[in-house]
Design an enzyme around this catalytic site. Structure first.
Site, PDB file in Angstrom:
ATOM      1  N   GLU A  66       0.770  -1.336   0.059  1.00 26.35           N
ATOM      2  CA  GLU A  66       0.023  -0.092   0.099  1.00 26.35           C
ATOM      3  C   GLU A  66       1.023   1.089  -0.059  1.00 26.35           C
ATOM      4  OE1 GLU A  66      -3.579   0.256  -0.356  1.00 26.35           O
ATOM      5  OE2 GLU A  66      -3.123  -1.762  -0.783  1.00 26.35           O
ATOM      6  N   HIS A  73      -0.111   7.121  -6.449  1.00 21.85           N
ATOM      7  CA  HIS A  73      -1.263   7.622  -6.570  1.00 21.85           C
ATOM      8  C   HIS A  73      -1.028   9.287  -6.075  1.00 21.85           C
ATOM      9  CE1 HIS A  73      -4.567   4.593  -7.056  1.00 21.85           C
ATOM     10  NE2 HIS A  73      -3.314   3.956  -7.170  1.00 21.85           N
ATOM     11  N   HIS A 196       4.034  -4.017  -9.709  1.00 26.90           N
ATOM     12  CA  HIS A 196       2.783  -5.023  -9.471  1.00 26.90           C
ATOM     13  C   HIS A 196       3.387  -6.376  -9.054  1.00 26.90           C
ATOM     14  CE1 HIS A 196      -0.120  -2.644 -12.269  1.00 26.90           C
ATOM     15  NE2 HIS A 196       0.353  -2.070 -10.867  1.00 26.90           N
ATOM     16  N   THR A 197       4.521  -6.632  -9.151  1.00 23.45           N
ATOM     17  CA  THR A 197       5.167  -7.869  -8.836  1.00 23.45           C
ATOM     18  C   THR A 197       5.025  -8.150  -7.053  1.00 23.45           C
ATOM     19  OG1 THR A 197       6.924  -9.613  -8.922  1.00 23.45           O
ATOM     20  CG2 THR A 197       7.484  -7.257  -8.491  1.00 23.45           C
ATOM     21  N   ILE A 219       8.204 -11.193  -3.060  1.00 22.68           N
ATOM     22  CA  ILE A 219       9.523 -11.084  -3.749  1.00 22.68           C
ATOM     23  C   ILE A 219       9.340 -10.103  -5.154  1.00 22.68           C
ATOM     24  CG2 ILE A 219      11.372 -12.367  -4.891  1.00 22.68           C
ATOM     25  CD1 ILE A 219      10.405 -14.757  -3.411  1.00 22.68           C
TER      26      ILE A 219
END
Length: 359
Positions: A66, A73, A196-197, A219
């Protein structure tokens, strides 16, 4: 893959570092523990200790996910061409009652409220805290790069405008246009999606919170660029599913935007270039994050405090691979100029991914 547009930023960063070159002797910080090239960076060590102990717990978990999402964002609300937004200025915290109600920021109110007490007890602006905590949190994810951190963002003076943060069901054309307007190139955009990983979704489908985007959400590896290229199940676009393509990996979510970037002729080869090249992924993500984290900021008024960012945990010895149960024929080739790299699959039964536990 070269990032020529980053040269101007790198030259500016060099100027920031050269401005500190006279400080050839490291100074002892007031805590009696740390030293720094620039004394101004000393105030950051207590912040880092606080967030590692009391926010992240030294783990690559939901709070890290987050916090990294928050860096984006907050920063992307910027335009290079119009007088819109303050970029990476912390407005998403300072004016949270406005910005957390934007549709694209759904769910981000939780991390915003969580970090407010941290900001309040340290001598730091919201903009600096957001980018610092994002960089520090990422070091808990094995394989991550050590990000740059420039210190000195002034306090936000107004909220960002709505509709400046791209959403998963926007078209590739619209997302590229939004990033270009913010001064971020298409190669930088794809590099930023490396985040995004180590990400999971709570609000894309509220019935399955904590659903990761690849099989190794703890990871920082290239699995996102491999697993999004697997053939998925197409929904027809009725009801609330928007016609998205589901991942063939049980327990894994595929963002529609990731799916289309991996198959659009403007971006598919860029996407594929990271699949079996973790070093390239780390390098280009680090460069792109430097650009993102300084959007809207005056670099001449900032201090390079990159040295305070801890060394990330070492990369896993398990390199790029197909998830168990998949074969190379399951890869949907998209790049027209190079074949997808040949990978071997994990042994054992088909992979099933557990949700990321809530904070």
């Amino acid at each position: 893959m070269a990032f020529a547009p980053l040269l101007a930023l790198i030259f500016s960063l060099t100027a920031v570092r050269l401005s500190d070159a006279a400080l050839t002797k490291r100074v002892a910080c007031p805590d009696g523990i740390h030293t720094a090239t620039n004394e101004a960076c000393c105030v950051l060590f207590p912040v880092i200790d606080d967030v590692q102990k009391n926010l992240f717990g030294g783990e690559c978990g939901e709070e890290v996910h987050e916090s990294l999402r928050l860096t984006f964002h907050d920063a992307i609300a910027w335009s290079d061409f119009t007088d819109v937004g303050g970029g990476a200025d912390g407005s998403i915290v300072t004016f949270s009652e406005i910005e957390t109600n934007f549709h694209a920021n759904d769910g981000i109110d939780e991390i915003v409220e969580t970090i407010k007490p941290f900001i309040a007890r340290h001598n730091i602006t919201a903009g600096d805290f957001i980018q610092l905590s994002g960089a520090v949190g990422l070091t808990n994810c094995p394989g991550a790069p050590q990000l740059n951190f420039l210190f000195g963002r002034p306090a936000a003076i107004e909220p960002a405008q709505d509709k400046l943060v791209p959403e998963p069901f926007d078209t590739v054309t619209d997302i590229i246009a939004r990033f270009t307007d913010a001064g971020v190139t298409t190669p930088q955009l794809i590099a930023l999606l490396s985040s995004h990983t180590v990400a999971a979704a709570d609000k894309v489908d509220v019935t399955i919170p904590g659903t990761p985007f690849d099989s190794t959400p703890g990871i920082f590896d290239t699995q996102i660029f491999i697993e999004v290229q697997l053939r998925g199940t197409q929904f027809p676009g009725t009801g609330g599913n928007h016609g998205e393509v589901m991942s063939p990996i049980a327990g894994e979510m595929r963002l529609q935007s990731d799916h289309t970037f991996a198959r659009d002729s403007r971006t598919d080869c860029l996407w594929q270039s990271f699949a079996n090249n973790p070093a390239l992924m780390r390098s280009e993500f680090k460069s792109a994050m430097l650009k993102l984290s300084t959007l809207g900021q005056d670099l001449t008024q900032m201090v390079d405090c990159s040295e305070v960012i801890p060394q990330p945990l070492a990369a896993s010895a398990h390199g790029p691979h197909l998830p168990a149960g998949q074969v190379m024929l399951d890869i949907e080739q998209a790049c027209a100029t190079a074949a997808f790299p040949t990978l071997t699959a994990d042994r054992g039964p088909a992979t099933s991914v557990a949700p990321v536990p809530p904070a």
